[in-house]
Motif scaffolding. Sequence first.
Motif, PDB file in Angstrom:
ATOM      1  N   SER A  11       0.827  -1.204   0.000  1.00  0.00           N
ATOM      2  CA  SER A  11       0.000   0.000   0.000  1.00  0.00           C
ATOM      3  C   SER A  11       0.863   1.257   0.000  1.00  0.00           C
ATOM      4  CB  SER A  11      -0.939  -0.014   1.199  1.00  0.00           C
ATOM      5  OG  SER A  11      -0.209  -0.151   2.385  1.00  0.00           O
ATOM      6  N   ILE A  12       1.869   1.313   0.875  1.00  0.00           N
ATOM      7  CA  ILE A  12       2.656   2.550   0.971  1.00  0.00           C
ATOM      8  C   ILE A  12       3.383   2.830  -0.342  1.00  0.00           C
ATOM      9  CG2 ILE A  12       4.537   3.703   2.169  1.00  0.00           C
ATOM     10  CD1 ILE A  12       3.805   2.327   4.659  1.00  0.00           C
ATOM     11  N   LEU A  13       4.026   1.781  -0.895  1.00  0.00           N
ATOM     12  CA  LEU A  13       4.811   2.016  -2.107  1.00  0.00           C
ATOM     13  C   LEU A  13       3.908   2.347  -3.283  1.00  0.00           C
ATOM     14  CD1 LEU A  13       7.544  -0.713  -1.752  1.00  0.00           C
ATOM     15  CD2 LEU A  13       7.687   1.699  -1.234  1.00  0.00           C
ATOM     16  N   MET A  14       2.765   1.662  -3.388  1.00  0.00           N
ATOM     17  CA  MET A  14       1.876   1.950  -4.508  1.00  0.00           C
ATOM     18  C   MET A  14       1.369   3.385  -4.441  1.00  0.00           C
ATOM     19  SD  MET A  14       1.238  -0.208  -6.881  1.00  0.00           S
ATOM     20  CE  MET A  14       1.436  -1.914  -7.327  1.00  0.00           C
ATOM     21  N   ILE A  15       0.975   3.828  -3.242  1.00  0.00           N
ATOM     22  CA  ILE A  15       0.400   5.163  -3.144  1.00  0.00           C
ATOM     23  C   ILE A  15       1.474   6.228  -3.329  1.00  0.00           C
ATOM     24  CG2 ILE A  15      -0.660   6.802  -1.557  1.00  0.00           C
ATOM     25  CD1 ILE A  15      -2.207   4.437  -0.412  1.00  0.00           C
ATOM     26  N   TYR A  16       2.570   6.107  -2.559  1.00  0.00           N
ATOM     27  CA  TYR A  16       3.499   7.230  -2.526  1.00  0.00           C
ATOM     28  C   TYR A  16       4.507   7.211  -3.663  1.00  0.00           C
ATOM     29  CZ  TYR A  16       1.598   8.467   1.947  1.00  0.00           C
ATOM     30  OH  TYR A  16       0.734   8.845   2.939  1.00  0.00           O
ATOM     31  N   GLY A  71       4.494   9.516  -7.358  1.00  0.00           N
ATOM     32  CA  GLY A  71       5.709   9.638  -8.165  1.00  0.00           C
ATOM     33  C   GLY A  71       5.395   9.674  -9.652  1.00  0.00           C
ATOM     34  N   GLY A  72       4.459   8.818 -10.079  1.00  0.00           N
ATOM     35  CA  GLY A  72       4.099   8.818 -11.489  1.00  0.00           C
ATOM     36  C   GLY A  72       3.499  10.155 -11.903  1.00  0.00           C
ATOM     37  N   ALA A  73       2.648  10.714 -11.045  1.00  0.00           N
ATOM     38  CA  ALA A  73       2.037  12.010 -11.367  1.00  0.00           C
ATOM     39  C   ALA A  73       3.099  13.099 -11.445  1.00  0.00           C
ATOM     40  CB  ALA A  73       0.986  12.360 -10.314  1.00  0.00           C
ATOM     41  N   TRP A  80      16.095  12.904  -4.836  1.00  0.00           N
ATOM     42  CA  TRP A  80      16.940  11.927  -4.132  1.00  0.00           C
ATOM     43  C   TRP A  80      16.455  11.709  -2.704  1.00  0.00           C
ATOM     44  CZ3 TRP A  80      19.333   8.747  -6.933  1.00  0.00           C
ATOM     45  CH2 TRP A  80      19.880   9.125  -8.150  1.00  0.00           C
ATOM     46  N   ILE A  81      15.989  12.780  -2.045  1.00  0.00           N
ATOM     47  CA  ILE A  81      15.420  12.608  -0.703  1.00  0.00           C
ATOM     48  C   ILE A  81      14.227  11.656  -0.773  1.00  0.00           C
ATOM     49  CG2 ILE A  81      14.269  13.796   1.192  1.00  0.00           C
ATOM     50  CD1 ILE A  81      15.843  16.266   0.516  1.00  0.00           C
ATOM     51  N   TYR A  82      13.407  11.900  -1.794  1.00  0.00           N
ATOM     52  CA  TYR A  82      12.180  11.129  -1.950  1.00  0.00           C
ATOM     53  C   TYR A  82      12.488   9.650  -2.205  1.00  0.00           C
ATOM     54  CZ  TYR A  82       8.495   9.460  -5.177  1.00  0.00           C
ATOM     55  OH  TYR A  82       7.574   8.725  -5.851  1.00  0.00           O
ATOM     56  N   VAL A  83      13.426   9.386  -3.104  1.00  0.00           N
ATOM     57  CA  VAL A  83      13.670   7.986  -3.464  1.00  0.00           C
ATOM     58  C   VAL A  83      14.369   7.265  -2.315  1.00  0.00           C
ATOM     59  CG1 VAL A  83      15.903   8.045  -4.616  1.00  0.00           C
ATOM     60  CG2 VAL A  83      14.120   6.592  -5.490  1.00  0.00           C
ATOM     61  N   LEU A  84      15.197   7.999  -1.568  1.00  0.00           N
ATOM     62  CA  LEU A  84      15.844   7.396  -0.397  1.00  0.00           C
ATOM     63  C   LEU A  84      14.790   7.054   0.653  1.00  0.00           C
ATOM     64  CD1 LEU A  84      18.809   6.825  -0.038  1.00  0.00           C
ATOM     65  CD2 LEU A  84      18.980   8.813   1.426  1.00  0.00           C
ATOM     66  N   GLY A  85      13.826   7.951   0.814  1.00  0.00           N
ATOM     67  CA  GLY A  85      12.738   7.681   1.748  1.00  0.00           C
ATOM     68  C   GLY A  85      11.978   6.429   1.355  1.00  0.00           C
ATOM     69  N   ALA A  86      11.703   6.282   0.055  1.00  0.00           N
ATOM     70  CA  ALA A  86      10.981   5.099  -0.403  1.00  0.00           C
ATOM     71  C   ALA A  86      11.788   3.843  -0.109  1.00  0.00           C
ATOM     72  CB  ALA A  86      10.694   5.208  -1.899  1.00  0.00           C
ATOM     73  N   ILE A  87      13.125   3.920  -0.302  1.00  0.00           N
ATOM     74  CA  ILE A  87      13.962   2.752  -0.027  1.00  0.00           C
ATOM     75  C   ILE A  87      13.961   2.445   1.465  1.00  0.00           C
ATOM     76  CG2 ILE A  87      16.340   1.921  -0.083  1.00  0.00           C
ATOM     77  CD1 ILE A  87      16.639   3.489  -2.720  1.00  0.00           C
ATOM     78  N   GLU A 101       8.659  10.470   6.256  1.00  0.00           N
ATOM     79  CA  GLU A 101       8.919  11.904   6.385  1.00  0.00           C
ATOM     80  C   GLU A 101       9.771  12.398   5.217  1.00  0.00           C
ATOM     81  OE1 GLU A 101       7.410  14.457   8.032  1.00  0.00           O
ATOM     82  OE2 GLU A 101       7.965  13.741  10.007  1.00  0.00           O
ATOM     83  N   MET A 102      10.751  11.559   4.801  1.00  0.00           N
ATOM     84  CA  MET A 102      11.602  11.970   3.681  1.00  0.00           C
ATOM     85  C   MET A 102      10.812  12.038   2.384  1.00  0.00           C
ATOM     86  SD  MET A 102      15.017   9.898   4.658  1.00  0.00           S
ATOM     87  CE  MET A 102      15.926  10.245   3.185  1.00  0.00           C
ATOM     88  N   VAL A 103       9.928  11.063   2.185  1.00  0.00           N
ATOM     89  CA  VAL A 103       9.079  11.112   0.994  1.00  0.00           C
ATOM     90  C   VAL A 103       8.278  12.407   0.980  1.00  0.00           C
ATOM     91  CG1 VAL A 103       7.023  10.090  -0.030  1.00  0.00           C
ATOM     92  CG2 VAL A 103       8.925   8.646   0.610  1.00  0.00           C
ATOM     93  N   PHE A 104       7.759  12.761   2.154  1.00  0.00           N
ATOM     94  CA  PHE A 104       6.954  13.981   2.225  1.00  0.00           C
ATOM     95  C   PHE A 104       7.798  15.213   1.942  1.00  0.00           C
ATOM     96  CE2 PHE A 104       3.643  11.519   4.243  1.00  0.00           C
ATOM     97  CZ  PHE A 104       2.532  12.150   3.745  1.00  0.00           C
ATOM     98  N   ILE A 105       9.014  15.247   2.502  1.00  0.00           N
ATOM     99  CA  ILE A 105       9.865  16.419   2.270  1.00  0.00           C
ATOM    100  C   ILE A 105      10.177  16.545   0.783  1.00  0.00           C
ATOM    101  CG2 ILE A 105      12.156  17.363   2.683  1.00  0.00           C
ATOM    102  CD1 ILE A 105      11.926  16.138   5.522  1.00  0.00           C
ATOM    103  N   GLY A 106      10.537  15.407   0.169  1.00  0.00           N
ATOM    104  CA  GLY A 106      10.850  15.435  -1.260  1.00  0.00           C
ATOM    105  C   GLY A 106       9.672  15.929  -2.082  1.00  0.00           C
ATOM    106  N   VAL A 107       8.491  15.363  -1.815  1.00  0.00           N
ATOM    107  CA  VAL A 107       7.332  15.750  -2.620  1.00  0.00           C
ATOM    108  C   VAL A 107       6.941  17.193  -2.347  1.00  0.00           C
ATOM    109  CG1 VAL A 107       4.946  15.198  -3.158  1.00  0.00           C
ATOM    110  CG2 VAL A 107       6.562  13.379  -2.737  1.00  0.00           C
ATOM    111  N   THR A 108       7.127  17.650  -1.100  1.00  0.00           N
ATOM    112  CA  THR A 108       6.796  19.042  -0.798  1.00  0.00           C
ATOM    113  C   THR A 108       7.671  19.996  -1.598  1.00  0.00           C
ATOM    114  OG1 THR A 108       6.190  18.380   1.438  1.00  0.00           O
ATOM    115  CG2 THR A 108       6.548  20.714   1.057  1.00  0.00           C
TER     116      THR A 108
END
Lengths: 222, 156, 574
Positions: free
Chosen positions: C123-128, C133-135, C163-170, C208-215
């Motif tokens: 769920s987390i990876l599909m949504i975030y 990410g696709g959008a 890079w922040i975002y992708v690191l967060g996803a990892i 939190e990193m995913v959020f920072i990246g997307v923000t």
Amino acid sequence: MNNGKSGVVYGVVIVVLVAASLAFVLSAPTSSGGGLTDPSGIKIKGTIDQTIYADASGWNYSHGPINPTLYFPVDYKIVFTVIEEDNLPHTFTINKDKAYTPGTPATSFENSNTGLTLITTSELTQVPGHSVTKSYVFFASGNYTYWCEIHPTTMDARIQINGTAESTTVASGIVSQPIICCGSNGGGHHNGNSVLSSFAQISSIAAGVMKIDHPANLAKFY
Amino acid sequence: MNKKMKLEAMWLVAVLLVLGMGAGLELYSTSLPNFSVAEKDTSHTNLPTNSNVIQVTGEQWAWLFTNSTGQTTTDTFTVTVNTTYTLVVQSDKGSHQFAVIHDLYFPQFDIQIYAVPGQNNSISFTPIHTGTFVFECVEYCGYDHYLMRGYVKVVA
Amino acid sequence: MGTTVLLVEIVVIMSVVFAILFFMYYKYLTGKTEADYEATHDDYYDYGSYLRDNQRKGGFFSTNNFILNDSRSIGMRYLMTAIVFFFIAGSFGLLMRVSLIEPNPTLFANNTVLYDVLTTEHSILMIYVWAVGGALGMAYYLLPSFLKLKSDKYGSISSTAYWIYVLGAIFILLSRTSTRWYFYPPLALQLNPYGAGAYNWLAVIGMEMVFIGVTIASIITVRTIVMDRSEKVPLTKMPLFAWSILFTLLMFLASAPFFMSALAMLFYDFFNPIFFTGVGSSPLTFAELFWIWGHPIVYIAIIPEFGLIYEILPKFTGKKVFSYNSGVVGLALLLPLSELVWGHHLINSGFGLHWAIFFAMTSFLVVIPSAITIFNYIGTMWSSNKIRLTTPMLFVINGIFDFIIGGITGVMAAMTPVNEQVHGTYFVTGHFHFVFMGITTGILFAGIYMLWPTITRGRRYNQRLATWHWALTAIGSFVMSMGWTVGGFLGMPRYVAGYFARYQVYQDVAIAGGVIIAIGQLAFLANMFLSLSQNPSVSTNNAFEDAYDNELPFDDQEEPEGEPIKTPAPAGGR
């Protein structure tokens, strides 16, 4: 990289990453069927049965020495059977003594916040003769306290765990892991399911086996 | 107003009509006498005074039901048909470090109610058929979440 | 292990990391210097704009995408990551689905927690990563040509955000958490396999990193749309995709801080539980903070795809979008309304009747913009003389079909009496998989097929395989979601590793659907391999950007009624 065929590499990367993530996630630490294997793969060496009588005047009050010190080897599954001697509520709670000095009263090491209540008041039904069985694996040698949270002044005694040199290093390896396992599964509760034929029953879980390796960490993380 | 605007206005009105019907249905069904939704009732001020209050405790991973006579059963309980019962649901830590959020759900009674640590929620239901019905925990609560389920017997 | 060995290991790893970083910096610097030089000579505003325009023919798979910092490269980066994580999270989904074939746990019989881990990660990876990410990828890639951007000077910040975002996803993947995607606190704080996973704190950091990246990416993209547009593209004639991205990112910026602060408080709770589990604090507070964010996220996952549909439809129907104005209004209304409905996720938590009715009523209102949008699509297709049923168009039609079912089930679930019946059951899962499979996944794939000649540097996709991909995805997701919706209405609980035997038939239908979807995605992979093993045969232009390219003939667009316009307006523009 600009000839365009590098896209095949991307496809391979997808397949490899999918396989790697699956393998990684499926190796997640689980405390499975009875919890006899801890996350680092150490197996228990055997099982020891221990029966204790719960009496508000002291553990084993009318059965030999009162508040006996229990001696167990490290890495053994200890099956505690607590038999109630009176109609008062009791718990069976254990904790590790960090700095054990002979002669000090055991009470000074009771700490409900870091201790683990192996058997709760709701499981001990205040019926004399009723017994509850729970098991616990001590992975680290040292001194532990076991007491009743309702009657901490009278029902309070020690457990000493002796380890060999080899098992001590193993134990310290566990201590460094932040995985704290405390999965009691109220064995008493799920026994109620046995009349329901369509329930999935994991009988080994119902035995309520559990372990913690470093109760002091509990305070830190919880 | 050209043709396009007219069409747009038409579909907007159609949607609003459907919405009005939905809102009416919502208001009608929530005002039915046997409708009940989970209410926070920590001070026990609104509980009925009869003996049909069942105290429910959710813990990892079992449901404990205590009826008015003080008898506790685990993952099963018995009620009498055509009697209104009130469940008072709370969450207990049992032998764990924390009490966590559970959700008690009776699919065939159309009720569900969260068990929230430090909060008593209450809900009422009236079984109208005898038989054995199921209940489940539908808020993920850890390792054996899926085993937090059982049967309720409705007897005559 | 001795300390020396550890030190040597650390030194080796750090050296490798620094060598890679240095190499990337070197490549970046040489590329930037070259581009700077060229940009000055070609009278470009900045090197980013130069790169963007001249890297346009650059492919999907080029490693340059990870080194150059122009919008197109960053967009490609997001898309590549999204696709990789789509396959990872998809394999998780397939595995957990298959494990439910029997009422009692089969595949994970003695470690049902693996089921929970797989579900959470799915769920987390599909949504975030896949949806958001696709959008973002589509936005970064398409907006420069849609808006004829003047400058492209925030590339390095966008790159950092990526890079922040992708690191967060990892990190989220590495944490192997099992808290579900909403991290409800008393459970999320149980750091052990019996609770919600031993490394939950890592998942919280990753989140939190995913959020920072997307923000950061959102702020830059909103700024790009509002301030860097060319004068040729006034706000009132902006492509609908740009509107949808603008509304999406504003919605993100308005609602994400609630969950970001809640996550920060949750992280503190790991060490000193005072916020959500202390005396006098209720864990429901976290649930409320989460859903103030958690409801808008589901719109964030579909509004960009609504915008993409507006771009795809004119291409294959030969007609302009039926009504540009109501398209914008439909997308804009979702922004305020989505912030009002979060309470319908917590109706049974003890909110009481009045809150329940309030949030049910506001949930009805969300139907209005959704219906406007859907009627707009139907109107566009209705007015067409001939609809070309290419793969993207098939995905669009299936998406509209699925969204109608998913939307109606969603409104049903928000009604208080129905919510008491279906909350926490597979009905909800079925509802949002109709939307997420039909709109999010389907339209992102449609967009990828539209971009195919560009991202593969001039190759066609295999039409037959693409049709199979569409058919299997559409049929599989319908079968799967329908099995869930029906079973959930009868009380089949979500997120369980085992279930009552009475629900087995619905679970098995859903498993069949899931397996069909998985086979369909293999068709996509095969298509990618097959098409890349050919030699380039077509122009690397893509239909999306050609529609806004003034130099190209505007052959697919009919003259609008009324007075002729001087310059070709953007598709959907009036």
